[in-house]
Design an enzyme around this catalytic site. Structure first.
Site, PDB file in Angstrom:
ATOM      1  N   ASP A  13       5.825  23.152 -25.059  1.00  0.00           N
ATOM      2  CA  ASP A  13       4.486  23.054 -24.471  1.00  0.00           C
ATOM      3  C   ASP A  13       3.671  24.226 -25.011  1.00  0.00           C
ATOM      4  O   ASP A  13       4.208  25.120 -25.667  1.00  0.00           O
ATOM      5  CB  ASP A  13       4.584  23.125 -22.935  1.00  0.00           C
ATOM      6  CG  ASP A  13       3.223  23.047 -22.242  1.00  0.00           C
ATOM      7  OD1 ASP A  13       2.330  22.352 -22.744  1.00  0.00           O
ATOM      8  OD2 ASP A  13       3.044  23.701 -21.194  1.00  0.00           O
ATOM      9  N   SER A  14       2.379  24.253 -24.670  1.00  0.00           N
ATOM     10  CA  SER A  14       1.554  25.388 -25.065  1.00  0.00           C
ATOM     11  C   SER A  14       1.790  26.597 -24.164  1.00  0.00           C
ATOM     12  O   SER A  14       1.410  27.704 -24.528  1.00  0.00           O
ATOM     13  CB  SER A  14       0.080  24.982 -24.980  1.00  0.00           C
ATOM     14  OG  SER A  14      -0.188  24.510 -23.679  1.00  0.00           O
ATOM     15  N   CYS A  76       3.905  18.286 -23.260  1.00  0.00           N
ATOM     16  CA  CYS A  76       2.494  18.658 -23.180  1.00  0.00           C
ATOM     17  C   CYS A  76       1.705  17.390 -23.483  1.00  0.00           C
ATOM     18  O   CYS A  76       1.943  16.740 -24.512  1.00  0.00           O
ATOM     19  CB  CYS A  76       2.211  19.723 -24.234  1.00  0.00           C
ATOM     20  SG  CYS A  76       0.464  20.114 -24.428  1.00  0.00           S
ATOM     21  N   GLU A 155      -2.079  28.539 -15.195  1.00  0.00           N
ATOM     22  CA  GLU A 155      -1.473  29.488 -16.131  1.00  0.00           C
ATOM     23  C   GLU A 155      -1.602  30.920 -15.602  1.00  0.00           C
ATOM     24  O   GLU A 155      -0.764  31.759 -15.881  1.00  0.00           O
ATOM     25  CB  GLU A 155      -2.115  29.342 -17.514  1.00  0.00           C
ATOM     26  CG  GLU A 155      -1.408  30.072 -18.643  1.00  0.00           C
ATOM     27  CD  GLU A 155      -0.090  29.418 -19.109  1.00  0.00           C
ATOM     28  OE1 GLU A 155       0.076  28.193 -18.977  1.00  0.00           O
ATOM     29  OE2 GLU A 155       0.781  30.161 -19.607  1.00  0.00           O
ATOM     30  N   CYS A 187      -1.444  16.424 -17.236  1.00  0.00           N
ATOM     31  CA  CYS A 187      -1.307  17.697 -17.929  1.00  0.00           C
ATOM     32  C   CYS A 187      -0.089  18.355 -17.284  1.00  0.00           C
ATOM     33  O   CYS A 187       0.037  18.328 -16.048  1.00  0.00           O
ATOM     34  CB  CYS A 187      -2.558  18.543 -17.696  1.00  0.00           C
ATOM     35  SG  CYS A 187      -2.392  20.238 -18.280  1.00  0.00           S
ATOM     36  N   HIS A 189       0.672  21.189 -16.637  1.00  0.00           N
ATOM     37  CA  HIS A 189       0.408  22.280 -15.694  1.00  0.00           C
ATOM     38  C   HIS A 189       0.100  21.762 -14.284  1.00  0.00           C
ATOM     39  O   HIS A 189       0.259  22.485 -13.315  1.00  0.00           O
ATOM     40  CB  HIS A 189      -0.798  23.113 -16.165  1.00  0.00           C
ATOM     41  CG  HIS A 189      -0.485  24.036 -17.309  1.00  0.00           C
ATOM     42  ND1 HIS A 189      -0.120  23.586 -18.546  1.00  0.00           N
ATOM     43  CD2 HIS A 189      -0.479  25.395 -17.372  1.00  0.00           C
ATOM     44  CE1 HIS A 189       0.085  24.630 -19.341  1.00  0.00           C
ATOM     45  NE2 HIS A 189      -0.127  25.733 -18.657  1.00  0.00           N
TER      46      HIS A 189
HETATM   47  N1  DGL Z   1       0.174  21.677 -21.048  1.00  0.00           N
HETATM   48  C1  DGL Z   1      -0.959  21.088 -21.682  1.00  0.00           C
HETATM   49  C2  DGL Z   1      -1.025  19.608 -21.389  1.00  0.00           C
HETATM   50  O1  DGL Z   1      -0.130  19.030 -20.804  1.00  0.00           O
HETATM   51  C3  DGL Z   1      -2.276  21.694 -21.333  1.00  0.00           C
HETATM   52  C4  DGL Z   1      -2.448  23.162 -21.496  1.00  0.00           C
HETATM   53  C5  DGL Z   1      -3.296  23.533 -22.684  1.00  0.00           C
HETATM   54  O2  DGL Z   1      -4.519  23.274 -22.682  1.00  0.00           O
HETATM   55  O3  DGL Z   1      -2.710  24.080 -23.587  1.00  0.00           O
HETATM   56  O4  DGL Z   1      -1.989  18.971 -21.771  1.00  0.00           O
END
Ligand code: DGL
Length: 275
Positions: A13-14, A76, A155, A187, A189
């Protein structure tokens, strides 16, 4: 009986959001070793162009392949939207994304055929949820909303705060007005916002979280391809491309357990090799 396949599952993931997917996979598949990689060097992915996110995803998949993973989970939504289809054409390794499992869960959950989807801007622009849901059931109305501020809130460890409640009240108002009975947390998150959503709009939606459905999909893939491990004490590695301390703090805040992350320099190394 055949021995298990002891290679790890690679998940990325990011940032910390994909830990919701990691944790669902670890619960469902307790014998599997895992490598989780958070690309904090490039966080956030949501506002970036698809080509750029796809480039990051490809580098990470190459890295995970070199670490001998047996399957890659793009934990992600933004990266799934930007890279899954092309990655499947490019790499031989099996790759699972988070969008189609979430879409299926939403179709199963809705009773009034109205589904709200909250996501990053990148995921919304891709229209992948709309297509995935309508592919299963074209009669379903899909209402999408990009909520980039919610990513920052999670985050920074504020998922359960008044700041989160204020943002949710504003961001979900339109979807509530349109009468969706199901909300896709599009998402990785966002599952951490479930308690705040329940407080702001109690009982308004069935919440669909692609972490659980993705873990079920990973299990099916492993069984189908006979790739399951049988380790009694599987190894779990957590890697970040920058800011290990931030990950440590936020991980502890979110999951109530400290996450010891090791920094790997995928991009710097490559730049150094080229020069
Ligand atoms: N975790 C990313 C997602 O599921 C979103 C976070 C980001 O913008 O990097 O889209």
């Amino acid at each position: 009986m055949a021995m298990g396949d002891p290679r790890p599952i690679g998940i990325f993931d990011s940032g910390v959001g994909g830990l919701t997917v990691l944790s669902a996979i670890r619960k469902r598949l307790p014998h599997e070793p895992t490598i989780y990689l958070a690309d904090l060097f490039h966080f956030p992915y949501g506002p970036r162009y698809q080509d750029e996110v796809r480039g990051f995803a490809f580098e990470i998949i190459r890295y995970l392949e070199a670490r001998d993973v047996k399957l890659v989970v793009i934990a992600c939504n933004t990266a799934t939207a930007a890279a899954l289809n092309q990655a499947r054409e490019h790499f031989e390794i099996p790759i699972v994304g988070v969008i189609s499992p979430g879409a299926q869960a939403a179709v199963d959950a809705t009773q009034n055929h109205r589904v709200g989807v909250i996501s990053t801007e990148g995921t919304m622009r891709s229209q992948e949820y709309l297509h995935a849901i309508k592919e299963i059931d074209p009669m379903i109305g899909v209402f999408q909303k990009a909520c980039p501020e919610l990513v920052d809130i999670v985050e920074s460890g504020d998922a359960d705060s008044p700041r989160a409640e204020a943002a949710l009240e504003r961001d979900l108002a339109e979807i509530v007005r349109l009468g969706a009975d199901t909300l896709v947390l599009g998402c990785t998150h966002y599952p951490l916002l479930k308690p705040a959503i329940e407080r702001v709009y109690p009982g308004a939606f069935k919440l669909v979280d692609s972490a659980l459905t993705t873990a079920a999909k990973v299990e099916r893939h492993l069984d189908h391809s006979r790739l399951r491990a049988d380790s009694t004490e599987p190894r779990h590695e957590v890697l970040v491309t920058a800011m290990p301390q931030h990950f440590h703090d936020v991980g502890a805040n979110i999951f109530g357990e400290t996450v010891d992350a090791e920094e790997v320099r995928i991009w710097e190394q490559q730049k150094a090799q080229r020069t």
